[in-house]
Structure formats: C-alpha cells, structure tokens
Design an enzyme around this catalytic site. Structure first.
Site, PDB file in Angstrom:
ATOM      1  N   GLY A   1       0.834  -1.209   0.000  1.00  0.00           N
ATOM      2  CA  GLY A   1       0.000   0.000   0.000  1.00  0.00           C
ATOM      3  C   GLY A   1       0.861   1.250   0.000  1.00  0.00           C
ATOM      4  N   ASN A   2       0.284   2.360   0.335  1.00  0.00           N
ATOM      5  CA  ASN A   2       1.052   3.596   0.455  1.00  0.00           C
ATOM      6  C   ASN A   2       0.413   4.484   1.520  1.00  0.00           C
ATOM      7  OD1 ASN A   2      -0.897   5.473  -0.903  1.00  0.00           O
ATOM      8  ND2 ASN A   2      -0.516   4.049  -2.596  1.00  0.00           N
ATOM      9  N   TYR A   3       0.985   5.672   1.735  1.00  0.00           N
ATOM     10  CA  TYR A   3       0.592   6.503   2.875  1.00  0.00           C
ATOM     11  C   TYR A   3      -0.631   7.392   2.630  1.00  0.00           C
ATOM     12  CZ  TYR A   3       5.172   5.293   4.793  1.00  0.00           C
ATOM     13  OH  TYR A   3       6.246   4.623   5.278  1.00  0.00           O
ATOM     14  N   SER A   4      -1.273   7.289   1.490  1.00  0.00           N
ATOM     15  CA  SER A   4      -2.390   8.215   1.217  1.00  0.00           C
ATOM     16  C   SER A   4      -3.526   8.033   2.237  1.00  0.00           C
ATOM     17  CB  SER A   4      -2.918   7.985  -0.203  1.00  0.00           C
ATOM     18  OG  SER A   4      -4.075   8.768  -0.404  1.00  0.00           O
TER      19      SER A   4
ATOM     20  N   ALA B   1      -3.592   7.719  -4.938  1.00  0.00           N
ATOM     21  CA  ALA B   1      -2.218   7.232  -5.052  1.00  0.00           C
ATOM     22  C   ALA B   1      -2.333   5.756  -5.432  1.00  0.00           C
ATOM     23  CB  ALA B   1      -1.493   7.414  -3.730  1.00  0.00           C
TER      24      ALA B   1
END
Ligand code: PMT
Length: 400
Positions: A208-211, A276
């Site tokens: 995943g990512n930090y969005s 993102a």
C-alpha cells in the site's frame, strides 16, 4: 455577487459571536441587506446595538415585542431571504435545527426559510467531535444545508483542535461563490479518485502507500458544495463522505479502481484523479497466509498495474476535462510535464514531498498547477480544503 441579496444572519451564544460583527460589515460592504436574528444566549456575547448599527436594521430576538405586542413573522422573514447564515452556530442550536425544536426565533425562522442555509459551527473540540454533534450535522447536511467546516486552532478553552468558527472573510467568500453563477458546478457530474490502493500479497498482507484520502475527499466535498454530483472512487481510508451528493464507491486494488473509473467516466463532465494508485501488484496472491517457517527467504515478483489516468486520457471526449496529480520527490516540473502529456490530461496538480506540509496524510498541501498551454501557477501552503477550492476554480474555468 452579493449586491442586493437579502441575508438573514443567525447568531447564537458562542464566544465567536463577536466575529458576526465582521461578517455583517463585509456583507453590507458587498451590497447585501442583512437582517440579524439572535438567540437569547447570543445577546450575552454581543449587544443588539452593535449589530443593529452595523446592519442598519433592528435586531430580532423575540417572537413578540413586550412594549406594544407587535410580533415578528418568522414566515415573512424566511420568504424574504436569499440565504440564511448561522454564524456562529453552537452545538445546542445545531441540535435544535436538526430535530425541529423550534423554541426560539432563530430556529423557527430556519424552519420557515426556503432559501439555502449555511451553518458555521463554533464550539470546543470535544463537543464538535462528539457523535451527537456529528450526527446532527450529518442530518442537517442531508436536508441540503451547507456546513462551513470549523477550522483548527486555539479555542476559548485554550485547548487546541477543530472547533474554531471559520474566519469571517472565508464565510463571506463561501456565500459569494455560491451566488456566483460562473463558479457553479450545478448539473455537472464529476468523477474523483482518492486514497491508496491495496495490492494483496496474501489474506493478511498487502502493498500500500501513505495516502489518507484527505486531499481527494476535500475535492469531493468542495465539488458537491458547488452543486456537482460526485462519484468518489475511494481506496481504503478512514474518512467518510459527508455531502449527500457524493456517491462513494469503495474499492481496494488498482484493478478495481480502474474498472470503476472506466465504467463511470463516460457519463461525467470531468474527472480528478487524486488517488495514489499502486504502480505494481504481486504477480501471485497466496490464498493462504504465507508462513515464514515453511517459506524461508522470499522474493515477490511484481507486475505493472494499468494506468487509470492514461486509459481515461485515451477515451476522453472533446467536452470532458481530465485532471491528474503528480506526486514527486525530485525534478518536479519535468516529471509533471511528462505525465501531463503522456496521460493526455487537461491540467496536472503537482505536489512535492520536498515541501513541508505537502503530500500524504497532513491537513495542508502546497501545489502548482501546470496546464496544456504550459502555464505553471504556484500556490502557497494552504489547508487541503482551500487547495481543493483552487483546483476547482481552475476546473470551472475549463468547463466553460
Ligand atoms: O490522500 P492524502 O494523504 O491527502 O495525500 C494526497 C496525495 C499526496 C495522495 C495527492 O495529493 C496526490 O499527489 N495524489 C497522486 C499520487 C500519485 O500516485 O501520483 P503519481 O505521480 O504516481 O501519479 C500521477 C497520476 O496518475 C495521478 O493522478 C494518479 O492518480 C494517476 N495514476 C497513477 C498510477 C496508476 N496506475 N494509475 C493512475 O491513474
């Protein structure tokens, strides 16, 4: 935009009542006629003399005048108004409005008002965050009222948090934008992507990512507040869409986001791609939890995901507007220009992780907008809500 407009200003018992004086002054300066309706508690915080002098109208508080028995018609007042603004709005008044408890002139006027209603809450952070207040605000939103979100900052209690009434100039600007026909998104349909995507490795792990979704949700709320019908395709975030004109479609992976975006895009006027999206996903997803004991050292093979922005850019019709984001860490303008052209976007919103307070998770962002004509407009650090307004102003000018 406010010239000749009839505005009812409802004032309730909050320390922020003093700011109502600035609101009246700004409205009157812009040519509006202001009629103040104040609750008994409101009069403890600011005097009717001040309000009447600034608005050039007697202030209404009671149903009847004790002196001569004449009565104030909340029905006539409600019909007179082009807009009603309650600023500051306490938790108590918000609760009464949400539940039709018409025990004062302000709430009866609200119930009689056929014009659009704007509510600017002001209270302590815990009162604002309380589920009761939030449910009452949701209820008021569902009736089509416009909530002007409070700002974060130091409160009368000296605690710091969300609950400060929005500044008078911003409240007045909200009304101005509402009445500015050229800035409206009425009858427009907008697709917005927001948040991260999760690319599954096994039933318990993902890439995943930090969005956080804050930027995308701010865009969705701002578009809906301008009258648009919004299709919000959202990755997994803890936020909720509040405006009744936002249709949230929850997805998890880039592939699901792609499918939704491709389905919705042909029916919208514009799309803003703020998500993102993971560029890669694991080639294989394990049906069972991967065990370290039996797997030992592990290599994940990743395969590219479809580029949603580029795919929409290929099927875009001449009257559709496509807006992308570029999140960069170096050589920002060069990379953003490349994405703008490669994905056939009308304009791209550039944010760089090199700028403090910009990008993932924070409540602020610092953006530049680069358009097809090669114009680069830089904006200062602002709240994500204000950034959303800048982006939408640019979008509105393109949709004309
Ligand atoms: O959610 P927040 O915490 O508030 O953070 C906001 C944000 C940083 C996520 C937001 O401001 C932002 O920059 N979003 C875009 C992030 C991104 O993935 O940028 P990019 O440069 O990698 O992608 C360029 C554009 O192509 C973006 O519009 C993206 O949505 C789109 N894209 C990317 C990959 C892909 N497979 N499909 C796409 O559509």
């Amino acid at each position: 935009m406010l010239k000749g407009k009839h505005i009812i200003l409802g004032i309730t018992g909050s320390i922020a009542a003093y700011k109502a004086a600035y609101i009246i002054r700004a409205l009157v300066k812009k040519g509006a006629e202001v009629q103040v309706v104040i609750t008994p508690a409101g009069k403890e915080f600011i005097t009717p003399i001040t309000l009447s002098a600034l608005s050039s109208n007697p202030v209404i508080s009671e149903f009847f005048s004790n002196r001569d028995g004449s009565w104030h018609s909340h029905v006539d007042l409600g019909l007179w108004a082009d807009a009603m603004l309650i600023a500051p709005a306490t938790a108590s008044t918000i609760g009464k409005m949400a539940n039709g408890i018409a025990d004062n002139m302000l709430v009866t006027t609200y119930l009689s008002c056929k014009a659009p209603v704007f509510i600017a809450p002001a209270m302590d952070l815990d009162m604002f965050a309380h589920p009761t207040t939030q449910q009452n605000l949701d209820r008021l939103r569902s009736f089509g009222n416009h909530i002007i979100e409070p700002a974060e900052g130091e409160l009368a209690s000296h605690l710091v948090g969300k609950g400060r009434m929005e500044e008078p100039d911003k409240i007045v600007a909200t009304l101005e934008t509402f009445f500015d026909e050229s800035m409206t998104l009425k009858d427009k349909k907008i697709l917005i992507t927001a948040g991260p995507t999760y690319e599954k490795i096994d039933p318990v792990r993902f890439i995943g990512n930090y969005s956080s979704g804050k930027m995308g949700y701010a865009l969705a709320e701002a578009c809906a507040a301008r009258g648009a019908e919004v299709f919000l395709v959202s990755g997994p975030v803890s936020l909720q869409a509040k405006h009744p004109s936002i249709h949230r479609i929850s997805i998890e992976s880039a592939e699901e986001m792609y499918q939704c975006a491709m389905d919705v895009f042909p029916s919208v006027d514009a799309a803003i791609l703020c998500a993102a999206v993971a560029d890669y996903r694991p080639e294989m997803t394990s049906a069972e939890k991967i065990k370290r004991e039996s797997t030992g050292e592990m290599t994940l093979k990743l395969v590219p995901n479809k580029d949603i922005a580029a795919s929409l850019g290929q099927i875009k019709m001449a009257d559709q507007i496509l807006v992308g984001f570029a999140l960069e860490t170096s050589d920002e303008v060069h990379h953003a220009t490349d994405k703008l052209k490669r994905k056939n976007l009308d304009f791209i919103v550039l944010n760089s992780l090199r700028d403090q307070g910009a990008g993932f998770r924070c409540d602020t962002n610092k953006i530049s907008i680069l358009d097809q004509e090669g114009t680069l407009t830089e904006y200062p650090l602002k709240s994500k809500q204000e950034v959303a307004v800048d982006i939408i102003n640019k979008l509105v000018s393109r949709l004309k």
